[in-house]
Design a protein around this motif. Structure first.
Motif, PDB file in Angstrom:
ATOM      1  N   ALA A 264       0.827  -1.215   0.000  1.00 62.72           N
ATOM      2  CA  ALA A 264       0.000   0.000   0.000  1.00 62.72           C
ATOM      3  C   ALA A 264       0.860   1.265   0.000  1.00 62.72           C
ATOM      4  O   ALA A 264       0.472   2.287  -0.561  1.00 62.72           O
ATOM      5  CB  ALA A 264      -0.926  -0.001   1.216  1.00 62.72           C
ATOM      6  N   SER A 265       2.047   1.159   0.621  1.00 64.34           N
ATOM      7  CA  SER A 265       2.948   2.322   0.675  1.00 64.34           C
ATOM      8  C   SER A 265       3.658   2.559  -0.652  1.00 64.34           C
ATOM      9  O   SER A 265       4.371   3.563  -0.809  1.00 64.34           O
ATOM     10  CB  SER A 265       3.995   2.126   1.784  1.00 64.34           C
ATOM     11  OG  SER A 265       4.926   1.114   1.432  1.00 64.34           O
ATOM     12  N   ASN A 266       3.495   1.633  -1.599  1.00 64.90           N
ATOM     13  CA  ASN A 266       4.128   1.781  -2.914  1.00 64.90           C
ATOM     14  C   ASN A 266       3.697   3.064  -3.608  1.00 64.90           C
ATOM     15  O   ASN A 266       4.498   3.729  -4.266  1.00 64.90           O
ATOM     16  CB  ASN A 266       3.776   0.592  -3.828  1.00 64.90           C
ATOM     17  CG  ASN A 266       4.656  -0.601  -3.555  1.00 64.90           C
ATOM     18  OD1 ASN A 266       5.522  -0.545  -2.690  1.00 64.90           O
ATOM     19  ND2 ASN A 266       4.447  -1.677  -4.273  1.00 64.90           N
ATOM     20  N   MET A 267       2.396   3.387  -3.483  1.00 60.32           N
ATOM     21  CA  MET A 267       1.870   4.540  -4.220  1.00 60.32           C
ATOM     22  C   MET A 267       2.544   5.855  -3.819  1.00 60.32           C
ATOM     23  O   MET A 267       3.058   6.562  -4.685  1.00 60.32           O
ATOM     24  CB  MET A 267       0.352   4.604  -4.082  1.00 60.32           C
ATOM     25  CG  MET A 267      -0.340   3.565  -4.965  1.00 60.32           C
ATOM     26  SD  MET A 267      -2.106   3.448  -4.706  1.00 60.32           S
ATOM     27  CE  MET A 267      -2.183   2.255  -3.379  1.00 60.32           C
ATOM     28  N   PRO A 268       2.591   6.185  -2.513  1.00 57.51           N
ATOM     29  CA  PRO A 268       3.323   7.413  -2.161  1.00 57.51           C
ATOM     30  C   PRO A 268       4.812   7.328  -2.474  1.00 57.51           C
ATOM     31  O   PRO A 268       5.435   8.329  -2.856  1.00 57.51           O
ATOM     32  CB  PRO A 268       3.083   7.551  -0.648  1.00 57.51           C
ATOM     33  CG  PRO A 268       2.579   6.242  -0.179  1.00 57.51           C
ATOM     34  CD  PRO A 268       1.892   5.629  -1.347  1.00 57.51           C
TER      35      PRO A 268
END
Length: 232
Positions: free
Chosen positions: A143-147
């Motif tokens: 989920a932290s990939n996007m930022p």
């Protein structure tokens, strides 16, 4: 019932029956193509760095954030037992991105930091792939990939804008990454059905397009060209 009506009905039936199969075939073909392409996608960048013996124009922080995103996708896919055709390029991109990270440090006369970076990264990767790491941590990482992708690409875009050129950034690698991330939107939906992975590739495509547009905009600009202009 006319023969023409029966023929048209049969053709339509076959078409709609074959669409799911065609989607699977296209998805598998795209997946395999992306994986094969990923073996060489960053090779032009590595060759360019080694040939110039310089990493001018490349941001190490951007590389770190890109590596975080690639690692998150790879670990998340392996933990969920997704087919290799759905994520295999992440493995090869990871190896090439790690190499670029080391070369940036090496050509910046910080070889010891580059070696420490390799040791720390592969140690952390081993922990993430082990049963010790809970699935909740892996999901959070994905989920932290996007930022991470957004910030990493913005850092590189800001570096390009500040320099007025793209330095040793390889145009071939940039365009291949953009094309690969676009194709992955379809394959991730088709092969994994995972909306989180698909959304990651949507964001990645948007961010990669910014760098690709900068490469086109600064096509005739180079560090040497900028130095000449300053000296005139």
């Amino acid at each position: 019932m006319s023969p023409l009506y029966l023929l048209c009905s049969s053709v339509l039936f076959l078409f709609f029956a074959l669409v799911p199969c065609l989607k699977i075939v296209v998805s598998k073909a795209l997946g395999i193509g992306i994986i094969l392409g990923s073996v060489l996608v960053k090779l032009p960048q590595i060759i360019k760095l080694m040939g110039a013996k310089s990493a001018e124009g490349l941001s190490f922080n951007s590389v770190l954030l890109e590596l975080l995103a690639i690692t998150g996708t790879m670990v998340y896919s392996m933990s969920n037992k997704f087919p290799f055709s759905a994520w295999g390029e992440a493995l090869f991109l990871m190896l090439q991105t790690v190499t670029i990270g080391f070369l940036i440090q090496h050509y910046g006369r910080r070889t010891s930091i580059g070696l420490s970076f390799l040791v720390i990264y592969f140690s952390l990767l081993g922990v993430l792939l082990s049963p010790v790491t809970p699935m909740s941590v892996v999901t959070t990482m994905q989920a932290s990939n996007m930022p991470a992708i957004i910030i990493g690409r913005l850092i590189q875009a800001a570096t390009n804008f500040r320099n007025g050129h793209t330095g040793q950034l390889s145009a071939i690698s940039v365009f291949l990454l953009f094309a690969g991330s676009l194709a992955r939107i379809f394959t991730s939906l088709q092969e994994t059905g995972d909306s989180l992975m698909a959304l990651t590739y949507v964001i990645s495509s948007m961010c990669n397009s910014i760098i690709a547009l900068q490469v086109l905009y600064y096509w005739n600009s180079s560090p040497e060209h900028k130095k000449k202009k300053k000296s005139e």
